[in-house]
Design an enzyme around this catalytic site. Structure first.
Site, PDB file in Angstrom:
ATOM      1  N   LYS A  64     -96.718 -39.703  18.745  1.00 55.45           N
ATOM      2  CA  LYS A  64     -95.688 -40.740  18.513  1.00 55.45           C
ATOM      3  C   LYS A  64     -96.324 -42.139  18.545  1.00 55.45           C
ATOM      4  O   LYS A  64     -97.424 -42.324  18.007  1.00 55.45           O
ATOM      5  CB  LYS A  64     -94.565 -40.590  19.539  1.00 55.45           C
ATOM      6  CG  LYS A  64     -93.973 -39.176  19.561  1.00 55.45           C
ATOM      7  CD  LYS A  64     -92.700 -39.097  20.346  1.00 55.45           C
ATOM      8  CE  LYS A  64     -92.185 -37.680  20.373  1.00 55.45           C
ATOM      9  NZ  LYS A  64     -90.924 -37.549  21.060  1.00 55.45           N
ATOM     10  N   HIS A  72     -88.362 -35.939  11.430  1.00 59.92           N
ATOM     11  CA  HIS A  72     -88.444 -35.877  12.899  1.00 59.92           C
ATOM     12  C   HIS A  72     -87.129 -36.411  13.486  1.00 59.92           C
ATOM     13  O   HIS A  72     -86.529 -37.354  12.940  1.00 59.92           O
ATOM     14  CB  HIS A  72     -89.636 -36.702  13.400  1.00 59.92           C
ATOM     15  CG  HIS A  72     -89.841 -36.539  14.877  1.00 59.92           C
ATOM     16  ND1 HIS A  72     -89.141 -37.274  15.806  1.00 59.92           N
ATOM     17  CD2 HIS A  72     -90.621 -35.676  15.574  1.00 59.92           C
ATOM     18  CE1 HIS A  72     -89.511 -36.877  17.023  1.00 59.92           C
ATOM     19  NE2 HIS A  72     -90.405 -35.913  16.909  1.00 59.92           N
ATOM     20  N   GLU A  91     -85.855 -28.838  16.737  1.00 66.17           N
ATOM     21  CA  GLU A  91     -85.873 -29.576  18.007  1.00 66.17           C
ATOM     22  C   GLU A  91     -84.492 -29.617  18.639  1.00 66.17           C
ATOM     23  O   GLU A  91     -83.508 -30.022  18.018  1.00 66.17           O
ATOM     24  CB  GLU A  91     -86.382 -31.013  17.825  1.00 66.17           C
ATOM     25  CG  GLU A  91     -86.315 -31.787  19.152  1.00 66.17           C
ATOM     26  CD  GLU A  91     -87.325 -32.894  19.320  1.00 66.17           C
ATOM     27  OE1 GLU A  91     -88.329 -32.918  18.571  1.00 66.17           O
ATOM     28  OE2 GLU A  91     -87.116 -33.743  20.195  1.00 66.17           O
ATOM     29  N   SER A 106     -89.304 -30.747  25.119  1.00 63.35           N
ATOM     30  CA  SER A 106     -89.917 -30.679  26.456  1.00 63.35           C
ATOM     31  C   SER A 106     -90.737 -29.419  26.687  1.00 63.35           C
ATOM     32  O   SER A 106     -90.656 -28.817  27.764  1.00 63.35           O
ATOM     33  CB  SER A 106     -88.848 -30.815  27.539  1.00 63.35           C
ATOM     34  OG  SER A 106     -88.268 -32.081  27.503  1.00 63.35           O
TER      35      SER A 106
HETATM   36  C1  PEP Z   1     -90.655 -34.592  20.001  1.00 60.85           C
HETATM   37  O1  PEP Z   1     -89.677 -35.316  19.992  1.00 60.85           O
HETATM   38  O2  PEP Z   1     -91.400 -34.506  19.019  1.00 60.85           O
HETATM   39  C2  PEP Z   1     -90.914 -33.808  21.189  1.00 60.85           C
HETATM   40  C3  PEP Z   1     -91.114 -32.559  20.993  1.00 60.85           C
HETATM   41  O3  PEP Z   1     -90.946 -34.449  22.394  1.00 60.85           O
HETATM   42  P1  PEP Z   1     -91.002 -33.755  23.865  1.00 60.85           P
HETATM   43  O4  PEP Z   1     -91.984 -32.607  23.814  1.00 60.85           O
HETATM   44  O5  PEP Z   1     -91.465 -34.844  24.765  1.00 60.85           O
HETATM   45  O6  PEP Z   1     -89.621 -33.264  24.137  1.00 60.85           O
END
Ligand code: PEP
Length: 269
Positions: free
Chosen positions: A14, A96, A166, A212
């Site tokens: 990121k 994303h 996600e 996460s």
């Molecule tokens: C993301 O948003 O790409 C992501 C997977 O973040 P995290 O692993 O910190 O939840």
């Protein structure tokens, strides 16, 4: 997890790195023993794409975290697939959750970006996202299928696409998705591909999970039937990424030592 679908882990840095932190992460990844069966990619800010590509071994891919829908023009602040390729990189993350929510990118815009990126010869990590509101209002299926429909209409070559799901409500909130919750959604996405694209695409497309993922939960998640890897955010900045890349190896080697111990017990009985 099916043997013909190579396990895939993308660590998305990121907007959380600079040269020093990139060097640290690269040292951690290159000093570690990484499962050769896992395809590994890092999601890098555009200003460091060339640098990361030069520093990383070729077996680790480099992805841009976004790109625009045309090759060149008066689009200040944007980058194109042609520029990403010129930096030596072949992957791009599109759709994303942060692009969809913070920057209000629509399914239509993401569709156009995916179309252009694939036409330009890139490999794409295409994301679909479930928000807390979707979960609370029971709209998960409807939302994800609408996003997937827009993506699928743009995809001409599924072999260059990894689909990332996600659970945004489980990202950085302290609430984790259970393996059963993750499997349920991944199975639905695969079933959607089976019904709306083809059996072959459903069987061969890698579907990865984000939300996460850490060294603590990756091994259990890695055993899920429809899971083929992870999109990792915060843990990608830490040594945890090595455990996540090796999540399946560790599981397989634990199973192997369990069966070996049973054989040893049999022989000594
Ligand atoms: C993301 O948003 O790409 C992501 C997977 O973040 P995290 O692993 O910190 O939840």
């Amino acid at each position: 997890m099916v043997a013909s679908r190579r396990f895939f882990v993308i660590g998305n840095w990121k907007m959380n790195v600079d040269t020093a932190t990139i060097n640290n992460i690269i040292d951690t990844m290159t000093d570690a023993s990484l499962d050769p069966h896992t395809e590994v990619v890092v999601g890098c800010p555009s200003c460091y794409l060339s640098y990361a590509r030069q520093q990383l071994p070729s077996r680790i891919g480099v992805a841009a975290q976004n790109c625009y829908k045309v090759d060149r023009g008066n689009f200040s602040g944007e980058i194109s697939p042609a520029m990403i390729k010129d930096c030596g990189c072949e992957w791009v993350i599109l759709g994303h959750p942060e692009r969809r929510t913070i920057f209000s990118e629509s399914d239509d815009l993401i569709h156009q970006k995916v179309t252009h990126a694939l036409d330009a010869g890139m490999k794409v990590v295409a994301c679909v996202v479930e928000t807390q509101k979707d979960k609370q209002t029971g709209c998960t299926e409807e939302t994800l299928f609408a996003q997937l429909k827009a993506l699928a209409a743009a995809i001409t070559d599924w072999s260059r696409v990894v689909l990332a799901f996600e659970a945004l409500w489980a990202s950085g909130t302290g609430v984790l998705a259970t393996p059963a919750e993750v499997q349920e959604v991944l199975a639905k996405l695969r079933q959607w591909l089976r019904q709306n694209v083809s059996n072959t695409v459903a069987n061969t497309t890698r579907i990865i999970y984000a939300g996460s993922v850490s060294s603590t939960n990756c091994q259990e998640l890695a055993t899920l039937k429809d899971l083929d890897g992870f999109l990792v955010g915060s843990a990608a900045l830490k040594p945890d990424i090595v455990h996540i890349i090796n999540a399946r190896t560790t599981h397989v080697s634990r199973l192997a030592s369990y069966f070996n111990s049973l054989r040893t017990d049999d022989r000594s009985a």
